[in-house]
Design an enzyme around this catalytic site. Structure first.
Site, PDB file in Angstrom:
ATOM      1  N   SER A  26      44.914 -17.147 -20.453  1.00 22.64           N
ATOM      2  CA  SER A  26      44.112 -15.965 -20.768  1.00 22.64           C
ATOM      3  C   SER A  26      44.951 -15.053 -21.655  1.00 22.64           C
ATOM      4  CB  SER A  26      43.753 -15.201 -19.496  1.00 22.64           C
ATOM      5  OG  SER A  26      43.381 -16.079 -18.476  1.00 22.64           O
ATOM      6  N   HIS A  58      37.547 -20.111 -20.630  1.00 24.18           N
ATOM      7  CA  HIS A  58      38.433 -21.238 -20.928  1.00 24.18           C
ATOM      8  C   HIS A  58      37.675 -22.248 -21.778  1.00 24.18           C
ATOM      9  CE1 HIS A  58      41.955 -20.300 -18.488  1.00 24.18           C
ATOM     10  NE2 HIS A  58      41.122 -19.808 -17.608  1.00 24.18           N
ATOM     11  N   HIS A  80      42.364 -26.049 -13.128  1.00 24.17           N
ATOM     12  CA  HIS A  80      43.022 -25.423 -11.976  1.00 24.17           C
ATOM     13  C   HIS A  80      42.685 -26.205 -10.707  1.00 24.17           C
ATOM     14  CE1 HIS A  80      42.404 -22.109 -14.912  1.00 24.17           C
ATOM     15  NE2 HIS A  80      43.574 -21.701 -14.498  1.00 24.17           N
ATOM     16  N   TYR A  82      42.223 -24.872  -7.859  1.00 25.93           N
ATOM     17  CA  TYR A  82      41.192 -24.149  -7.082  1.00 25.93           C
ATOM     18  C   TYR A  82      39.777 -24.475  -7.533  1.00 25.93           C
ATOM     19  CZ  TYR A  82      41.059 -20.762 -10.968  1.00 25.93           C
ATOM     20  OH  TYR A  82      40.951 -20.188 -12.199  1.00 25.93           O
ATOM     21  N   GLU A  83      39.634 -25.073  -8.709  1.00 29.17           N
ATOM     22  CA  GLU A  83      38.299 -25.490  -9.159  1.00 29.17           C
ATOM     23  C   GLU A  83      37.871 -26.781  -8.460  1.00 29.17           C
ATOM     24  OE1 GLU A  83      37.739 -24.707 -13.690  1.00 29.17           O
ATOM     25  OE2 GLU A  83      39.872 -25.048 -13.371  1.00 29.17           O
ATOM     26  N   ALA A 110      48.113 -15.702 -17.280  1.00 24.98           N
ATOM     27  CA  ALA A 110      47.939 -14.329 -16.801  1.00 24.98           C
ATOM     28  C   ALA A 110      48.449 -14.308 -15.372  1.00 24.98           C
ATOM     29  CB  ALA A 110      46.464 -13.953 -16.832  1.00 24.98           C
ATOM     30  N   MET A 207      47.823 -18.478 -10.462  1.00 26.93           N
ATOM     31  CA  MET A 207      47.175 -19.668  -9.895  1.00 26.93           C
ATOM     32  C   MET A 207      47.273 -20.892 -10.799  1.00 26.93           C
ATOM     33  SD  MET A 207      43.726 -17.737  -8.596  1.00 26.93           S
ATOM     34  CE  MET A 207      43.809 -16.115  -7.803  1.00 26.93           C
ATOM     35  N   SER A 208      48.227 -20.906 -11.690  1.00 26.82           N
ATOM     36  CA  SER A 208      48.345 -22.067 -12.596  1.00 26.82           C
ATOM     37  C   SER A 208      49.823 -22.392 -12.794  1.00 26.82           C
ATOM     38  CB  SER A 208      47.676 -21.752 -13.942  1.00 26.82           C
ATOM     39  OG  SER A 208      48.408 -20.758 -14.626  1.00 26.82           O
ATOM     40  N   ASN A 231      47.845  -7.340 -14.093  1.00 25.78           N
ATOM     41  CA  ASN A 231      47.486  -6.399 -13.024  1.00 25.78           C
ATOM     42  C   ASN A 231      48.697  -6.248 -12.116  1.00 25.78           C
ATOM     43  OD1 ASN A 231      46.548  -9.325 -12.306  1.00 25.78           O
ATOM     44  ND2 ASN A 231      46.918  -8.345 -10.332  1.00 25.78           N
ATOM     45  N   HIS A 243      38.746  -9.908 -11.402  1.00 23.83           N
ATOM     46  CA  HIS A 243      38.997 -10.833 -12.507  1.00 23.83           C
ATOM     47  C   HIS A 243      38.780 -10.121 -13.841  1.00 23.83           C
ATOM     48  CE1 HIS A 243      39.390 -14.571 -14.639  1.00 23.83           C
ATOM     49  NE2 HIS A 243      38.123 -14.618 -15.009  1.00 23.83           N
TER      50      HIS A 243
HETATM   51  N1  HPA Z   1      47.188 -13.066  -8.288  1.00 21.41           N
HETATM   52  C1  HPA Z   1      46.985 -14.377  -8.565  1.00 21.41           C
HETATM   53  N2  HPA Z   1      46.663 -14.819  -9.781  1.00 21.41           N
HETATM   54  C2  HPA Z   1      46.549 -13.921 -10.764  1.00 21.41           C
HETATM   55  C3  HPA Z   1      46.744 -12.548 -10.546  1.00 21.41           C
HETATM   56  C4  HPA Z   1      47.084 -12.105  -9.238  1.00 21.41           C
HETATM   57  O1  HPA Z   1      47.269 -10.891  -8.957  1.00 21.41           O
HETATM   58  N3  HPA Z   1      46.549 -11.932 -11.746  1.00 21.41           N
HETATM   59  C5  HPA Z   1      46.250 -12.906 -12.646  1.00 21.41           C
HETATM   60  N4  HPA Z   1      46.245 -14.112 -12.069  1.00 21.41           N
END
Ligand code: HPA
Length: 270
Positions: A26, A58, A80, A82-83, A110, A207-208, A231, A243
């Site tokens: 991202s 994506h 991912h 998680y998908e 990200a 998460m990647s 964030n 998100h």
């Molecule tokens: N946690 C997990 N994955 C993320 C985050 C987060 O705060 N920000 C962007 N991807």
């Protein structure tokens, strides 16, 4: 998916062996739609037998093109865990790059920031990682020629890390550096998890990347990684995480992220 037929198809479609593969997270996706990319050869994931992409924002292709005078492969989109994709799919691009003869991969993503000295919008060179995904992509029979127990003691190539800092300096940017903890997702972390991760030494959470890096190292690829801190991690600020805020911060940092990556590619010494 059948990895050997995907490798064969990619070899047939690749116009050259790229010096570097870039996994565009991202914030960097626009590179895959740049003029350079448009002049290159795009291979949609679907043509390689990958599943259809599911996460909004994506794409899903590997673009072979010249960037800053260097031959690269730009990977727009990633799979991912998680998908619900098997780890073999999540990490397949690394096996394909190695099969093609690529020597190095730059991962971008990200992430949430845990280190109070880091801020939203900062870019962070990944110095090391913690695998908190609950699994390992090398689970099961070993895929030769990689070793059964691959070393992870300098997973993130020290020379490439230094080159990232040099590129940042050349374009007038400051880069953070730190440890990335890879989690499974898709729920964001709880504040208690973030406090624990901080005590373990994590600076960023996402998460990647971690599964892909493990497989890239298993394949002997040199690895570099940069996180866009989009964030502050859960519980650091009083607001809930969304998100949308992650995507917004990614967009706001996209120009700086791209300038850094272009300079890194331009000056790359492998
Ligand atoms: N946690 C997990 N994955 C993320 C985050 C987060 O705060 N920000 C962007 N991807």
């Amino acid at each position: 998916m059948d990895l050997s037929s995907a490798a064969e198809r990619l070899r047939a479609k690749a116009p050259f062996v790229p010096e570097l593969a870039l996994v565009l997270g991202s914030g960097l996706g626009a590179l895959a739609d740049s003029d350079e990319a448009k002049a290159g050869t795009a291979v949609p994931f679907a043509d390689l037998g990958f599943p259809a992409q599911t996460v909004a924002g994506h794409g899903g292709k590997i673009v072979f093109c010249e960037l800053e005078g260097r031959r690269v492969a730009l990977q727009a989109g990633r799979f991912h865990f998680y998908e619900g994709h098997p780890m073999a799919v999540v990490t397949a691009p690394m096996r394909l790059y190695a099969d093609l003869g690529v020597k190095a991969v730059l991962h971008t993503n990200a992430a949430g920031a845990l280190n109070p000295a880091h801020g939203v919008g900062d870019l962070m060179v990944i110095a090391d990682h913690l695998n908190f995904t609950g699994t390992n992509p090398l689970l099961g029979a070993n895929v030769p020629p990689g070793p059964r127990f691959p070393d992870m003691s300098s997973a993130y190539d020290p020379s490439l890390r230094a080159q990232l800092h040099a590129a940042a300096k050349a374009v007038g940017q400051t880069l953070q550096e730190g440890t990335y903890i890879g989690v499974l997702g898709p729920s964001y972390e709880t504040p208690a998890e973030i406090r624990a991760f901080r005590q373990w030494g994590a600076d960023a959470v996402g998460m990647s990347t971690v599964p892909e890096v493990i497989v890239a190292r298993h394949e002997g690829l040199r690895v570099a990684g940069v996180s866009c801190l989009c964030n502050m991690a859960a519980g650091i600020l009083p607001e809930p995480l969304t998100h949308e805020e992650v995507l917004e911060a990614g967009k706001a940092s996209a120009g700086r992220f791209e300038a850094l990556v272009r300079r890194f590619v331009r000056d790359l010494a492998l």
